[in-house]
Design an enzyme around this catalytic site. Structure first.
Site, PDB file in Angstrom:
ATOM      1  N   LYS A  30       0.847  -1.197   0.000  1.00 20.65           N
ATOM      2  CA  LYS A  30       0.000   0.000   0.000  1.00 20.65           C
ATOM      3  C   LYS A  30       0.875   1.236   0.000  1.00 20.65           C
ATOM      4  O   LYS A  30       2.049   1.212   0.391  1.00 20.65           O
ATOM      5  CB  LYS A  30      -0.932   0.012   1.222  1.00 20.65           C
TER       6      LYS A  30
ATOM      7  N   ALA B 294       9.760  -0.413   4.959  1.00 16.54           N
ATOM      8  CA  ALA B 294       9.779   0.592   3.894  1.00 16.54           C
ATOM      9  C   ALA B 294       8.598   1.546   3.932  1.00 16.54           C
ATOM     10  O   ALA B 294       8.525   2.470   3.124  1.00 16.54           O
ATOM     11  CB  ALA B 294       9.820  -0.113   2.538  1.00 16.54           C
TER      12      ALA B 294
ATOM     13  N   ASP C 109      -1.932  -1.592  10.051  1.00 16.02           N
ATOM     14  CA  ASP C 109      -2.267  -1.648   8.625  1.00 16.02           C
ATOM     15  C   ASP C 109      -2.960  -2.940   8.198  1.00 16.02           C
ATOM     16  O   ASP C 109      -3.436  -3.037   7.062  1.00 16.02           O
ATOM     17  CB  ASP C 109      -0.994  -1.479   7.776  1.00 16.02           C
TER      18      ASP C 109
ATOM     19  N   PRO D 249       9.725  -4.258  -0.435  1.00 15.38           N
ATOM     20  CA  PRO D 249      10.857  -3.932   0.437  1.00 15.38           C
ATOM     21  C   PRO D 249      10.461  -3.978   1.913  1.00 15.38           C
ATOM     22  O   PRO D 249       9.306  -3.723   2.269  1.00 15.38           O
ATOM     23  CB  PRO D 249      11.237  -2.505   0.024  1.00 15.38           C
TER      24      PRO D 249
ATOM     25  N   GLY E 278       4.467  -4.225   3.980  1.00 10.99           N
ATOM     26  CA  GLY E 278       4.777  -5.570   3.495  1.00 10.99           C
ATOM     27  C   GLY E 278       4.421  -6.657   4.497  1.00 10.99           C
ATOM     28  O   GLY E 278       3.773  -7.646   4.147  1.00 10.99           O
TER      29      GLY E 278
END
Length: 283
Positions: free
Chosen positions: A10, A97, A136, A94, A101
Protein backbone atom coordinates in the site's frame (compact mmCIF):
# COMPACT_ATOMS: atom_id res chain seq x y z
CA UNK A 1 -4.91 -28.52 -1.32
CA UNK A 2 -2.60 -25.54 -1.95
CA UNK A 3 -3.89 -21.98 -1.53
CA UNK A 4 -2.26 -19.02 -3.25
CA UNK A 5 -2.75 -15.43 -2.10
CA UNK A 6 -1.38 -12.15 -3.45
CA UNK A 7 -0.27 -9.65 -0.78
CA UNK A 8 -0.12 -6.19 -2.42
CA UNK A 9 1.74 -3.25 -0.89
CA UNK A 10 0.00 0.00 0.00
CA UNK A 11 0.89 3.65 -0.25
CA UNK A 12 -0.53 6.45 1.89
CA UNK A 13 -2.31 9.22 0.04
CA UNK A 14 -2.65 10.89 3.43
CA UNK A 15 -1.50 10.06 6.95
CA UNK A 16 -2.55 12.07 10.00
CA UNK A 17 -2.07 11.43 13.71
CA UNK A 18 -4.92 12.91 15.74
CA UNK A 19 -4.20 12.07 19.38
CA UNK A 20 -2.37 9.80 21.83
CA UNK A 21 -4.56 7.07 23.27
CA UNK A 22 -4.69 5.84 26.86
CA UNK A 23 -3.44 2.42 25.67
CA UNK A 24 -0.22 4.00 24.40
CA UNK A 25 -1.19 3.87 20.72
CA UNK A 26 -2.28 6.80 18.55
CA UNK A 27 -5.56 7.62 16.86
CA UNK A 28 -4.79 7.94 13.17
CA UNK A 29 -6.61 8.98 10.01
CA UNK A 30 -5.07 7.49 6.88
CA UNK A 31 -6.13 7.18 3.27
CA UNK A 32 -4.38 4.23 1.63
CA UNK A 33 -4.51 2.50 -1.73
CA UNK A 34 -2.98 -0.74 -2.98
CA UNK A 35 -0.34 -0.93 -5.70
CA UNK A 36 0.81 -3.67 -8.07
CA UNK A 37 3.88 -4.58 -6.05
CA UNK A 38 3.10 -7.73 -4.10
CA UNK A 39 4.44 -10.60 -2.06
CA UNK A 40 3.18 -14.06 -3.01
CA UNK A 41 1.86 -16.40 -0.33
CA UNK A 42 1.45 -20.17 -0.68
CA UNK A 43 -0.26 -22.24 2.02
CA UNK A 44 -0.92 -25.92 2.54
CA UNK A 45 -1.88 -28.05 5.50
CA UNK A 46 0.71 -29.99 7.50
CA UNK A 47 -0.01 -33.37 9.15
CA UNK A 48 1.38 -32.04 12.46
CA UNK A 49 -0.13 -29.21 14.51
CA UNK A 50 2.57 -26.60 13.88
CA UNK A 51 3.25 -23.47 11.84
CA UNK A 52 6.18 -23.45 9.45
CA UNK A 53 7.31 -20.33 7.57
CA UNK A 54 9.56 -20.48 4.53
CA UNK A 55 11.04 -17.38 2.91
CA UNK A 56 14.30 -16.21 1.41
CA UNK A 57 15.12 -12.89 3.05
CA UNK A 58 17.95 -12.07 5.39
CA UNK A 59 15.91 -9.15 6.75
CA UNK A 60 12.73 -11.04 7.68
CA UNK A 61 12.55 -13.67 10.45
CA UNK A 62 10.85 -17.00 9.73
CA UNK A 63 9.84 -17.67 13.35
CA UNK A 64 7.32 -16.29 15.86
CA UNK A 65 8.54 -12.73 15.19
CA UNK A 66 7.10 -12.91 11.66
CA UNK A 67 3.68 -11.23 11.40
CA UNK A 68 2.43 -13.97 9.06
CA UNK A 69 3.28 -16.54 11.74
CA UNK A 70 1.45 -14.44 14.34
CA UNK A 71 -1.58 -14.23 12.04
CA UNK A 72 -1.76 -18.01 11.66
CA UNK A 73 -1.28 -18.51 15.41
CA UNK A 74 -4.00 -15.98 16.29
CA UNK A 75 -6.46 -17.62 13.90
CA UNK A 76 -5.69 -21.08 15.33
CA UNK A 77 -6.07 -19.91 18.93
CA UNK A 78 -9.22 -17.84 18.50
CA UNK A 79 -11.07 -20.43 16.39
CA UNK A 80 -9.68 -23.53 18.10
CA UNK A 81 -7.95 -24.95 15.00
CA UNK A 82 -5.73 -27.93 15.73
CA UNK A 83 -4.15 -28.23 12.32
CA UNK A 84 -0.72 -27.33 11.02
CA UNK A 85 0.15 -25.10 8.11
CA UNK A 86 3.15 -24.48 5.86
CA UNK A 87 3.44 -20.85 4.73
CA UNK A 88 5.75 -19.94 1.87
CA UNK A 89 6.38 -16.21 1.34
CA UNK A 90 7.94 -14.83 -1.83
CA UNK A 91 9.13 -11.35 -0.78
CA UNK A 92 8.91 -8.62 -3.41
CA UNK A 93 7.89 -5.70 -1.19
CA UNK A 94 10.86 -3.93 0.44
CA UNK A 95 11.20 -4.48 4.20
CA UNK A 96 10.72 -1.68 6.78
CA UNK A 97 9.78 0.59 3.89
CA UNK A 98 6.43 2.16 4.84
CA UNK A 99 4.60 -0.07 2.32
CA UNK A 100 2.95 -2.49 4.80
CA UNK A 101 4.78 -5.57 3.49
CA UNK A 102 4.51 -7.48 6.78
CA UNK A 103 0.90 -6.40 7.28
CA UNK A 104 0.01 -7.45 3.72
CA UNK A 105 1.53 -10.90 4.35
CA UNK A 106 -0.43 -11.27 7.61
CA UNK A 107 -3.67 -10.27 5.88
CA UNK A 108 -3.02 -12.71 3.04
CA UNK A 109 -2.40 -15.52 5.54
CA UNK A 110 -5.67 -14.77 7.34
CA UNK A 111 -7.59 -14.77 4.05
CA UNK A 112 -5.80 -17.85 2.76
CA UNK A 113 -6.33 -19.91 5.93
CA UNK A 114 -9.99 -18.89 5.95
CA UNK A 115 -10.22 -20.57 2.52
CA UNK A 116 -7.92 -23.51 3.29
CA UNK A 117 -9.77 -24.50 6.45
CA UNK A 118 -13.21 -23.45 5.11
CA UNK A 119 -13.89 -21.34 8.20
CA UNK A 120 -16.35 -18.96 6.47
CA UNK A 121 -15.19 -16.01 8.56
CA UNK A 122 -16.54 -12.70 7.24
CA UNK A 123 -14.23 -10.02 5.92
CA UNK A 124 -15.23 -7.75 8.83
CA UNK A 125 -14.31 -10.46 11.37
CA UNK A 126 -10.96 -11.04 9.66
CA UNK A 127 -10.30 -7.30 9.83
CA UNK A 128 -11.09 -7.29 13.58
CA UNK A 129 -8.63 -10.14 14.04
CA UNK A 130 -6.10 -8.27 11.91
CA UNK A 131 -6.36 -5.25 14.21
CA UNK A 132 -4.80 -7.36 16.97
CA UNK A 133 -1.71 -7.80 14.79
CA UNK A 134 -0.97 -4.31 13.45
CA UNK A 135 -2.33 -0.93 12.38
CA UNK A 136 -2.27 -1.65 8.63
CA UNK A 137 -3.56 -5.24 8.69
CA UNK A 138 -7.31 -4.38 8.67
CA UNK A 139 -6.85 -2.19 5.59
CA UNK A 140 -4.84 -4.95 3.91
CA UNK A 141 -7.74 -7.36 4.52
CA UNK A 142 -10.04 -5.08 2.50
CA UNK A 143 -7.47 -3.74 0.02
CA UNK A 144 -8.24 -1.32 -2.81
CA UNK A 145 -8.68 2.24 -1.46
CA UNK A 146 -9.93 3.16 1.98
CA UNK A 147 -9.93 5.50 4.97
CA UNK A 148 -8.54 3.91 8.13
CA UNK A 149 -9.34 5.46 11.52
CA UNK A 150 -8.91 4.70 15.20
CA UNK A 151 -5.85 2.47 15.55
CA UNK A 152 -6.44 1.48 11.93
CA UNK A 153 -9.23 -0.97 12.76
CA UNK A 154 -12.04 1.19 11.32
CA UNK A 155 -11.87 1.01 7.53
CA UNK A 156 -14.25 2.76 5.15
CA UNK A 157 -14.06 2.14 1.39
CA UNK A 158 -13.33 5.11 -0.87
CA UNK A 159 -13.46 5.61 -4.65
CA UNK A 160 -10.38 4.41 -6.52
CA UNK A 161 -7.81 7.04 -7.53
CA UNK A 162 -7.67 8.04 -11.19
CA UNK A 163 -5.58 5.53 -13.21
CA UNK A 164 -1.90 6.39 -13.07
CA UNK A 165 1.59 5.02 -12.51
CA UNK A 166 3.56 5.03 -9.28
CA UNK A 167 7.34 5.38 -9.13
CA UNK A 168 8.73 4.26 -5.76
CA UNK A 169 12.23 4.93 -4.47
CA UNK A 170 13.58 3.49 -1.21
CA UNK A 171 16.95 4.52 0.23
CA UNK A 172 19.20 1.81 1.64
CA UNK A 173 17.86 2.16 5.19
CA UNK A 174 14.99 0.74 7.22
CA UNK A 175 12.71 2.85 9.40
CA UNK A 176 10.98 1.52 12.51
CA UNK A 177 7.40 2.81 12.76
CA UNK A 178 7.57 2.39 16.52
CA UNK A 179 10.63 4.68 16.74
CA UNK A 180 8.93 7.38 14.67
CA UNK A 181 5.66 7.20 16.61
CA UNK A 182 7.54 7.49 19.90
CA UNK A 183 8.83 10.88 18.74
CA UNK A 184 5.38 12.30 17.95
CA UNK A 185 4.17 15.42 19.71
CA UNK A 186 0.67 15.72 18.25
CA UNK A 187 0.46 19.49 18.86
CA UNK A 188 3.61 20.05 16.79
CA UNK A 189 2.49 18.09 13.71
CA UNK A 190 1.53 19.67 10.42
CA UNK A 191 -1.77 17.91 9.72
CA UNK A 192 -2.73 17.01 6.15
CA UNK A 193 -6.22 17.83 4.87
CA UNK A 194 -7.75 14.37 4.68
CA UNK A 195 -11.05 15.76 3.40
CA UNK A 196 -9.30 17.32 0.38
CA UNK A 197 -7.90 13.92 -0.59
CA UNK A 198 -11.36 12.36 -0.24
CA UNK A 199 -12.88 15.10 -2.40
CA UNK A 200 -10.21 14.54 -5.08
CA UNK A 201 -11.00 10.81 -5.11
CA UNK A 202 -14.75 11.48 -5.30
CA UNK A 203 -14.19 13.87 -8.23
CA UNK A 204 -11.71 11.51 -9.92
CA UNK A 205 -9.30 14.42 -10.32
CA UNK A 206 -5.65 13.40 -10.74
CA UNK A 207 -4.47 17.02 -10.46
CA UNK A 208 -6.40 17.70 -7.25
CA UNK A 209 -5.24 14.42 -5.76
CA UNK A 210 -1.58 15.28 -6.38
CA UNK A 211 -2.07 18.70 -4.77
CA UNK A 212 -3.78 17.19 -1.70
CA UNK A 213 -1.29 14.47 -0.66
CA UNK A 214 0.03 14.82 2.89
CA UNK A 215 1.87 12.85 5.58
CA UNK A 216 2.24 14.21 9.12
CA UNK A 217 5.19 11.86 9.76
CA UNK A 218 7.36 13.17 6.89
CA UNK A 219 9.21 15.85 8.89
CA UNK A 220 9.98 13.40 11.73
CA UNK A 221 11.47 10.78 9.42
CA UNK A 222 13.31 13.34 7.28
CA UNK A 223 14.87 14.88 10.38
CA UNK A 224 16.40 11.49 11.23
CA UNK A 225 17.09 10.46 7.63
CA UNK A 226 17.90 13.43 5.33
CA UNK A 227 18.21 11.08 2.34
CA UNK A 228 14.40 10.77 2.35
CA UNK A 229 14.11 14.51 1.71
CA UNK A 230 16.75 14.21 -1.03
CA UNK A 231 14.78 11.47 -2.78
CA UNK A 232 11.60 13.53 -2.57
CA UNK A 233 13.41 16.50 -4.10
CA UNK A 234 14.80 14.40 -6.96
CA UNK A 235 11.39 12.86 -7.73
CA UNK A 236 9.82 16.32 -7.84
CA UNK A 237 12.59 17.67 -10.06
CA UNK A 238 12.19 14.65 -12.36
CA UNK A 239 8.60 15.67 -12.99
CA UNK A 240 6.43 13.38 -10.83
CA UNK A 241 3.07 15.08 -10.34
CA UNK A 242 2.46 14.22 -6.68
CA UNK A 243 5.30 13.14 -4.38
CA UNK A 244 4.96 11.84 -0.82
CA UNK A 245 6.64 9.59 1.71
CA UNK A 246 4.54 6.49 2.42
CA UNK A 247 3.81 5.47 6.02
CA UNK A 248 6.69 6.20 8.38
CA UNK A 249 9.07 5.84 5.42
CA UNK A 250 11.61 5.69 4.09
CA UNK A 251 10.02 4.94 0.70
CA UNK A 252 8.97 7.99 -1.30
CA UNK A 253 6.61 7.67 -4.26
CA UNK A 254 5.63 9.86 -7.17
CA UNK A 255 2.32 9.70 -9.05
CA UNK A 256 2.71 9.95 -12.82
CA UNK A 257 -0.17 10.10 -15.30
CA UNK A 258 1.54 8.54 -18.35
CA UNK A 259 3.63 5.38 -18.60
CA UNK A 260 6.29 6.87 -20.89
CA UNK A 261 7.03 9.59 -18.33
CA UNK A 262 6.95 7.07 -15.47
CA UNK A 263 9.58 4.98 -17.30
CA UNK A 264 11.81 8.04 -17.78
CA UNK A 265 11.56 8.97 -14.09
CA UNK A 266 12.15 5.34 -13.08
CA UNK A 267 15.32 5.13 -15.20
CA UNK A 268 16.58 8.43 -13.83
CA UNK A 269 15.94 7.40 -10.22
CA UNK A 270 17.84 4.13 -10.68
CA UNK A 271 21.03 6.14 -10.96
CA UNK A 272 20.24 7.88 -7.69
CA UNK A 273 18.72 5.14 -5.55
CA UNK A 274 19.22 1.37 -5.32
CA UNK A 275 15.62 0.19 -4.87
CA UNK A 276 13.32 1.76 -7.46
CA UNK A 277 10.04 0.40 -8.84
CA UNK A 278 7.33 1.59 -11.17
CA UNK A 279 3.91 -0.03 -10.94
CA UNK A 280 0.23 0.61 -11.48
CA UNK A 281 -2.31 1.44 -8.82
CA UNK A 282 -4.68 -1.41 -7.94
CA UNK A 283 -7.15 0.69 -5.93
Amino acid sequence: MVIFEKAPAKINLSLDVLSKRSDGYHNVEMIMTTIDLADRIRLFELPEDRIEISLESRFVPSDKRNLAYQAALALKQIYGIRKGVYISIEKNIPVSAGLAGGSADAAAVLKGLNRLWELKISQAELAQLGALLGTDVPFCIYGRTGLAKGRGEIVEPLPSPPPCWVVLAKPDIGVSSRTIFQRIVVEDLVHPETRRVMNALEEGSFEKLCLSLGNALEPLTMEQHPEVQQIKNVLQQAGASGVLMSGSGPTVYGLVEHESKAKRIYNGMRGFCEEVYYVRLLG
